[in-house]
Motif scaffolding. Sequence first.
Motif, PDB file in Angstrom:
ATOM      1  N   GLY A  65       0.793  -1.226   0.000  1.00  0.00           N
ATOM      2  CA  GLY A  65       0.000   0.000   0.000  1.00  0.00           C
ATOM      3  C   GLY A  65       0.821   1.269   0.000  1.00  0.00           C
ATOM      4  O   GLY A  65       0.290   2.339   0.311  1.00  0.00           O
ATOM      5  N   MET A  66       2.063   1.162  -0.341  1.00  0.00           N
ATOM      6  CA  MET A  66       2.956   2.324  -0.286  1.00  0.00           C
ATOM      7  C   MET A  66       2.530   3.408  -1.267  1.00  0.00           C
ATOM      8  O   MET A  66       2.581   4.600  -0.970  1.00  0.00           O
ATOM      9  CB  MET A  66       4.390   1.877  -0.582  1.00  0.00           C
ATOM     10  CG  MET A  66       5.401   2.985  -0.537  1.00  0.00           C
ATOM     11  SD  MET A  66       5.763   3.493   1.153  1.00  0.00           S
ATOM     12  CE  MET A  66       7.006   4.740   0.843  1.00  0.00           C
ATOM     13  N   LEU A  67       2.083   3.007  -2.448  1.00  0.00           N
ATOM     14  CA  LEU A  67       1.727   3.977  -3.485  1.00  0.00           C
ATOM     15  C   LEU A  67       0.242   4.305  -3.512  1.00  0.00           C
ATOM     16  O   LEU A  67      -0.164   5.233  -4.210  1.00  0.00           O
ATOM     17  CB  LEU A  67       2.167   3.466  -4.853  1.00  0.00           C
ATOM     18  CG  LEU A  67       3.662   3.185  -5.019  1.00  0.00           C
ATOM     19  CD1 LEU A  67       3.962   2.655  -6.414  1.00  0.00           C
ATOM     20  CD2 LEU A  67       4.472   4.454  -4.760  1.00  0.00           C
ATOM     21  N   GLY A  68      -0.565   3.548  -2.817  1.00  0.00           N
ATOM     22  CA  GLY A  68      -2.000   3.806  -2.803  1.00  0.00           C
ATOM     23  C   GLY A  68      -2.810   2.533  -2.787  1.00  0.00           C
ATOM     24  O   GLY A  68      -2.274   1.436  -3.009  1.00  0.00           O
ATOM     25  N   PRO A  69      -4.147   2.640  -2.570  1.00  0.00           N
ATOM     26  CA  PRO A  69      -4.989   1.445  -2.427  1.00  0.00           C
ATOM     27  C   PRO A  69      -5.512   0.874  -3.738  1.00  0.00           C
ATOM     28  O   PRO A  69      -6.044  -0.243  -3.758  1.00  0.00           O
ATOM     29  CB  PRO A  69      -6.134   1.952  -1.547  1.00  0.00           C
ATOM     30  CG  PRO A  69      -6.261   3.407  -1.901  1.00  0.00           C
ATOM     31  CD  PRO A  69      -4.870   3.883  -2.232  1.00  0.00           C
ATOM     32  N   SER A  70      -5.414   1.610  -4.851  1.00  0.00           N
ATOM     33  CA  SER A  70      -6.000   1.119  -6.098  1.00  0.00           C
ATOM     34  C   SER A  70      -5.231  -0.081  -6.639  1.00  0.00           C
ATOM     35  O   SER A  70      -4.085  -0.334  -6.269  1.00  0.00           O
ATOM     36  CB  SER A  70      -6.031   2.244  -7.134  1.00  0.00           C
ATOM     37  OG  SER A  70      -4.712   2.584  -7.521  1.00  0.00           O
ATOM     38  N   ARG A  71      -5.905  -0.804  -7.541  1.00  0.00           N
ATOM     39  CA  ARG A  71      -5.273  -2.015  -8.101  1.00  0.00           C
ATOM     40  C   ARG A  71      -4.023  -1.655  -8.897  1.00  0.00           C
ATOM     41  O   ARG A  71      -3.005  -2.355  -8.812  1.00  0.00           O
ATOM     42  CB  ARG A  71      -6.276  -2.738  -8.990  1.00  0.00           C
ATOM     43  CG  ARG A  71      -5.717  -3.992  -9.636  1.00  0.00           C
ATOM     44  CD  ARG A  71      -6.760  -4.717 -10.457  1.00  0.00           C
ATOM     45  NE  ARG A  71      -7.858  -5.174  -9.602  1.00  0.00           N
ATOM     46  CZ  ARG A  71      -8.925  -5.856 -10.066  1.00  0.00           C
ATOM     47  NH1 ARG A  71      -9.021  -6.112 -11.377  1.00  0.00           N
ATOM     48  NH2 ARG A  71      -9.879  -6.243  -9.249  1.00  0.00           N
ATOM     49  N   ALA A  72      -4.072  -0.601  -9.699  1.00  0.00           N
ATOM     50  CA  ALA A  72      -2.915  -0.209 -10.502  1.00  0.00           C
ATOM     51  C   ALA A  72      -1.743   0.188  -9.614  1.00  0.00           C
ATOM     52  O   ALA A  72      -0.581  -0.166  -9.864  1.00  0.00           O
ATOM     53  CB  ALA A  72      -3.284   0.941 -11.439  1.00  0.00           C
ATOM     54  N   GLU A  73      -2.066   0.922  -8.542  1.00  0.00           N
ATOM     55  CA  GLU A  73      -0.999   1.354  -7.641  1.00  0.00           C
ATOM     56  C   GLU A  73      -0.405   0.182  -6.872  1.00  0.00           C
ATOM     57  O   GLU A  73       0.796   0.116  -6.632  1.00  0.00           O
ATOM     58  CB  GLU A  73      -1.555   2.409  -6.670  1.00  0.00           C
ATOM     59  CG  GLU A  73      -1.873   3.738  -7.353  1.00  0.00           C
ATOM     60  CD  GLU A  73      -2.640   4.681  -6.433  1.00  0.00           C
ATOM     61  OE1 GLU A  73      -2.537   5.903  -6.647  1.00  0.00           O
ATOM     62  OE2 GLU A  73      -3.329   4.193  -5.524  1.00  0.00           O
ATOM     63  N   ARG A  74      -1.287  -0.780  -6.512  1.00  0.00           N
ATOM     64  CA  ARG A  74      -0.772  -1.968  -5.830  1.00  0.00           C
ATOM     65  C   ARG A  74       0.097  -2.815  -6.776  1.00  0.00           C
ATOM     66  O   ARG A  74       1.103  -3.402  -6.375  1.00  0.00           O
ATOM     67  CB  ARG A  74      -1.921  -2.802  -5.275  1.00  0.00           C
ATOM     68  CG  ARG A  74      -2.558  -2.204  -4.035  1.00  0.00           C
ATOM     69  CD  ARG A  74      -3.675  -3.095  -3.488  1.00  0.00           C
ATOM     70  NE  ARG A  74      -4.153  -2.596  -2.213  1.00  0.00           N
ATOM     71  CZ  ARG A  74      -3.629  -2.909  -1.034  1.00  0.00           C
ATOM     72  NH1 ARG A  74      -2.596  -3.735  -0.977  1.00  0.00           N
ATOM     73  NH2 ARG A  74      -4.130  -2.406   0.089  1.00  0.00           N
ATOM     74  N   GLY A  75      -0.305  -2.847  -8.064  1.00  0.00           N
ATOM     75  CA  GLY A  75       0.504  -3.580  -9.041  1.00  0.00           C
ATOM     76  C   GLY A  75       1.874  -2.942  -9.233  1.00  0.00           C
ATOM     77  O   GLY A  75       2.895  -3.641  -9.331  1.00  0.00           O
ATOM     78  N   LEU A  76       1.876  -1.598  -9.277  1.00  0.00           N
ATOM     79  CA  LEU A  76       3.154  -0.902  -9.407  1.00  0.00           C
ATOM     80  C   LEU A  76       4.027  -1.124  -8.174  1.00  0.00           C
ATOM     81  O   LEU A  76       5.241  -1.329  -8.277  1.00  0.00           O
ATOM     82  CB  LEU A  76       2.900   0.592  -9.622  1.00  0.00           C
ATOM     83  CG  LEU A  76       4.147   1.471  -9.754  1.00  0.00           C
ATOM     84  CD1 LEU A  76       5.006   1.027 -10.929  1.00  0.00           C
ATOM     85  CD2 LEU A  76       3.748   2.946  -9.891  1.00  0.00           C
ATOM     86  N   ALA A  77       3.403  -1.117  -6.986  1.00  0.00           N
ATOM     87  CA  ALA A  77       4.152  -1.360  -5.758  1.00  0.00           C
ATOM     88  C   ALA A  77       4.735  -2.779  -5.739  1.00  0.00           C
ATOM     89  O   ALA A  77       5.861  -2.996  -5.280  1.00  0.00           O
ATOM     90  CB  ALA A  77       3.254  -1.136  -4.543  1.00  0.00           C
ATOM     91  N   ALA A  78       3.953  -3.741  -6.257  1.00  0.00           N
ATOM     92  CA  ALA A  78       4.453  -5.123  -6.317  1.00  0.00           C
ATOM     93  C   ALA A  78       5.650  -5.223  -7.258  1.00  0.00           C
ATOM     94  O   ALA A  78       6.630  -5.943  -6.970  1.00  0.00           O
ATOM     95  CB  ALA A  78       3.340  -6.070  -6.760  1.00  0.00           C
TER      96      ALA A  78
END
Length: 360
Positions: A65-78
């Motif tokens: 959740g570092m970049l945000g709660p959205s799916r795209a942001e979670r994918g980028l964080a992963a």
Amino acid sequence: MQSPAGWPILAIAVIGSVLLVEVVRRVLNRVGRKWALARHLVEHCTWAAFAVAVVVACNLVVGPGMLGPSRAERGLAASIEHALGLVTIAAVTWLIVQATYALTDVVLDRLVQVEGERNRRARRIMTQIALVRRIASAAFIVIALGAMLFSFPQMRALGAGLLASAGIAGAIVGIAAQPTIGNALAGLQLAFSDALRLEDVVVVEKEWGRIEELTLTYVVLRLWDERRLVLPVSYFTQNPFENWTRHGSRVLAVVFLRVDWSVPVPKLREALYAFLQDNPLWDQKDWTLQVTDVLPNGLVELRALMSAADSPSSWDLKCDVREFLVEHVRENYPDALPRFRVDTPETHAGMHWTDDRDRR
């Protein structure tokens, strides 16, 4: 939406880890004045330790959740987490390799200081350590690359197929890399059979020099005139070569002198011995002066033999003795200088040859 508290924590973690490594570095730098391992750790591991500290701090702080709660942001964080994992593997491998070099440098520093009869064994161990740590470093890097590749799910699925065809692929790679594998095996054979060591004095292709570097694939020979002769390791297992320091560094120096029959050999022998007594290059052990041959051109061949502690001293001693003998014969026994005789009918009849200029 980005987490507002995440970035300051990340910055604090990175700065704190860097400061911690810097403190450790300064402590080791002070301790290194008396502790050799600390000095070598600072020399080899400083930058690798900074890299490990930074990536470990990032791994501890960066989360889904570092970049945000959205799916795209979670994918980028992963994806960022995965990239950090790859960088962590690379940084840790770098640190392990550098620490291995620091540990072995402590042993090598002690071996370099060994002199006398134990120097031969010390150089043998130095050669083996140098080759083993190169092999260990290559093994660490290969393992790290394998871990990085298998962190990708696609590579895991491909692994089963690769293992099934490993026999054919291994045979193809083995045939293609036969010279390289042969050189690597030859390097191990030279190191552990004690046939060649670092700083050995050898004669290869009529060139005299010292072994400066011995790797798994090539050998660097430092020649007497500071040139470098680079040869594949397999050359030394397939061709003969001279090793002047195989069992010790002591070498016999030989000087030949061709003079007239009138030379007083006993007096010249006494003069040579007196000269050697005052020459620091002679190791006070072996010496002799002998008439070794009668040459067809009417001269006799004298051989002066002296022992020296090592090959450089032997070369300088030969030059000194040759210069002394030439000067001594010229100044004290000029009649013994090389001369060539001519056999004519007049000499057979007992007539003495005279120069026409003497009749004028």
